[in-house]
Scaffold this motif. Structure first.
Motif, PDB file in Angstrom:
ATOM      1  N   LYS A 115       0.830  -1.216   0.000  1.00  0.00           N
ATOM      2  CA  LYS A 115       0.000   0.000   0.000  1.00  0.00           C
ATOM      3  C   LYS A 115       0.864   1.266   0.000  1.00  0.00           C
ATOM      4  O   LYS A 115       0.477   2.283  -0.564  1.00  0.00           O
ATOM      5  N   LEU A 116       1.998   1.196   0.652  1.00  0.00           N
ATOM      6  CA  LEU A 116       2.921   2.340   0.583  1.00  0.00           C
ATOM      7  C   LEU A 116       3.410   2.497  -0.853  1.00  0.00           C
ATOM      8  O   LEU A 116       3.422   3.597  -1.415  1.00  0.00           O
ATOM      9  N   LEU A 117       3.818   1.387  -1.452  1.00  0.00           N
ATOM     10  CA  LEU A 117       4.456   1.457  -2.765  1.00  0.00           C
ATOM     11  C   LEU A 117       3.477   1.804  -3.885  1.00  0.00           C
ATOM     12  O   LEU A 117       3.871   2.413  -4.871  1.00  0.00           O
ATOM     13  N   ASP A 118       2.189   1.429  -3.707  1.00  0.00           N
ATOM     14  CA  ASP A 118       1.238   1.803  -4.771  1.00  0.00           C
ATOM     15  C   ASP A 118       0.602   3.167  -4.494  1.00  0.00           C
ATOM     16  O   ASP A 118      -0.262   3.616  -5.240  1.00  0.00           O
ATOM     17  N   GLY A 119       1.035   3.820  -3.438  1.00  0.00           N
ATOM     18  CA  GLY A 119       0.592   5.189  -3.171  1.00  0.00           C
ATOM     19  C   GLY A 119      -0.731   5.278  -2.427  1.00  0.00           C
ATOM     20  O   GLY A 119      -1.210   6.371  -2.158  1.00  0.00           O
TER      21      GLY A 119
END
Lengths: 330, 251
Positions: A115-119
């Protein structure tokens, strides 16, 4: 604490009459300052809000390694290098405790990382600002960690047990970080003309972003009201910001640094400093991804994750082989 | 001045300084959070050991240079780091292979230095060997885990070993400085550690299902400063920039 604008249920706080019996019992426990533990019943909104808040804090610790890591290889002395390494190591450790606390709410660290990496999950806006000279490392410790501590100290009393215990450990380390940041600033502010210039430059660039760390005024926010009722938020953003300004101004004066706010002045009547609000349009742009370093920060984290996939897979495969060999041997 | 002891301390301290710098470059970029923590911790230990070795070097030299001056104001030709530690990080596998090949040597060396005739060397070795025992445990487990992991991790680890093995022999080099230091009982002859090193490496590589290259030919030139890698100059450009740009500043 590095959580900003964490959304809650959005429905406002329920009155006792509107609550189910379970909800009433839960609220009574929170009101009585009892700690809520992972296996206890909790409202779904409480669980979701906490996940968002704890994860945002954890992500901030992880992304926060990058602006400081930027100066490890250029630290001015071996001792400063060692202190900075220890600090960044602590931050990665804070990320770990916080992910563990979030995992007790039924979500895995890998899911949160995705979730961090997909924004879709955020980290604190502050880490989208660059560290451009050595005094920035002092400013990050003094102002950024200083602002974080303002929020974290009250959160040691938060209602969720695992979160509260993580905060207690984190606070001990953060106050050490803040002291070492101030120590760097002292050396710089009392140093050569170039060092003073670096210190003032760092102050100029970090002051308003540090004020933004508390988030915009939330005195009328339904999200904040619910979080405060649940004791996962203890003070309003404005209260904490004021406290931070009141604490920081005399420290800046001692250093001989100018706070970049011509309207900053002591107010006899209120017993607090009056100060200018940061530019909130800049804050919203940073949250949207338009800060000076958003792109680099997320790219760095995505690259670390993608490049590390073979390592995680390899170690997992080895662990499985070992377990299989052990079973075969028995 | 006791040139042999000074040079010996530089050889120990420059290895830890250069490797500590390389490891610290990983900060925030590791494959998992636990590795970020472990890499920062390793770098921190290595920088701490550098403070001891270069501090002692400065004391032995007696010209008023402290550990920081030695770290940040010498040019590449005065460095005494082996070429192995100057090698770039590459992927995580290459970093951990380099770490293992160095840790295995360093742990054997420090173990012997605990019996050094020089009390200052002995004291540093006693402290550092505890840290290095942990480094070796971790780098060994990682090399085994990735060597014996997936087909991809295996081939990456084999490539790392093939690339780095030709730098291993330099750790066991011998010159007049080594001879004098050994003669005075300060440290063993590096060549005397080779047997135990080879046995350890052979064990671990077998467990990791990796093949040690046949040739024992080695690159040299780092530990005597005659021909460093091109990488070192770039590393120092970054490491020493602030100190050289602002020579009058105190930090």
């Amino acid at each position: 604490m590095y959580a900003q604008m964490v959304k809650s249920t959005g429905k406002g706080v329920k009155s006792r009459e509107e609550m189910t019996e379970e909800e009433r019992h839960f609220q009574d426990r929170v009101d009585a300052d009892e700690k809520i533990e992972p296996k206890d019943w909790m409202p779904e909104g409480y669980r979701k809000t906490l996940i968002r808040q704890i994860a945002q804090h954890a992500h901030s610790e992880v992304v926060g390694q990058l602006p400081e890591g930027n100066w490890i290889t250029r630290a001015p002395t071996l001792e400063r290098k060692a202190i900075l390494l220890a600090k960044v190591q602590d931050e990665a450790g804070h990320g770990l405790y916080l992910y563990c606390a979030a995992e007790t709410l039924g979500i895995s660290r890998d899911e949160l990382t995705e979730k961090l990496l997909d924004g879709s999950m955020k980290y604190s806006s502050i880490f989208n600002y660059p560290t451009l000279n050595w005094a920035d490392i002092g400013a990050v410790g003094w102002l950024v960690d200083g602002a974080a501590i303002m929020n974290q100290v009250p959160l040691q009393r938060t209602s969720y047990g695992p979160y509260s215990r993580a905060m207690i450990r984190i606070c001990k380390e953060e106050s050490f970080h803040q002291r070492q940041g101030y120590d760097i600033m002292m050396k710089m502010a009392k140093g050569t003309p170039e060092q003073k210039r670096m210190a003032q430059d760092a102050m100029n660039r970090f002051w308003y972003p540090a004020l933004m760390m508390f988030g915009p005024s939330d005195k009328d926010s339904v999200h904040s009201a619910q979080s405060m009722a649940w004791k996962i938020k203890i003070n309003t953003n404005d209260e904490l910001r004021q406290k931070f300004v009141d604490q920081t101004v005399p420290q800046a004066e001692y250093l001989g640094l100018t706070i970049p706010d011509p309207d900053l002045k002591w107010n006899e009547e209120t017993g607090h400093y009056d100060f200018s609000e940061p530019d909130w349009s800049e804050f919203y742009e940073v949250l949207k991804g338009n800060g000076p370093c958003n792109t680099e920060r997320l790219e760095a984290r995505r690259k670390a994750w993608d490049d590390g996939a073979w390592v995680r897979d390899g170690l997992m495969a080895h662990a499985e082989k070992r377990a299989a060999r052990r079973t075969a041997a028995e | 001045m006791d040139t042999a002891l000074f040079e010996f301390c530089l050889r120990m301290g420059d290895n830890t300084l250069v490797l500590g710098h390389r490891v610290s470059e990983w900060c925030g970029h590791a494959p998992v959070l636990e590795e970020d923590i472990a890499l920062a911790n390793t770098a921190l230990d290595l920088i701490g050991q550098t403070q001891f070795w270069l501090g002692l070097a400065g004391e032995v030299e007696g010209k008023g240079r402290d550990a920081d001056t030695l770290a940040f104001r010498r040019d590449a030709w005065d460095f005494r780091s082996v070429l192995l530690v100057e090698q770039p990080n590459g992927d995580f596998g290459q970093t951990m292979m380099r770490q293992f090949l160095f840790d295995a040597w360093q742990s054997l060396m420090l173990d012997r230095l605990k019996d050094s005739s020089d009390v200052r060397v002995k004291a540093i070795a006693e402290k550092a060997s505890k840290e290095v025992a942990y480094h070796l445990d971790r780098s060994r487990d990682t090399v085994v885990g990735l060597g014996d992991g997936t087909a991809e991790s295996h081939s990456r680890m084999q490539a790392a070993l093939d690339k780095l093995y030709p730098y291993v022999g330099e750790l066991f080099g011998a010159d007049e400085i080594d001879a004098e230091i050994a003669e005075r009982g300060i440290a063993p002859l590096p060549a005397d550690l080779r047997g135990a090193y080879d046995a350890l490496i052979a064990d671990i590589m077998a467990e990791a299902t990796l093949t040690i290259p046949d040739s024992r030919w080695t690159h040299t030139g780092g530990r005597d400063g005659t021909r460093h890698s091109e990488h070192l100059g770039h590393m120092l450009t970054e490491m020493q920039w602030l100190q050289r740009a602002y020579p009058d500043a105190r930090w």
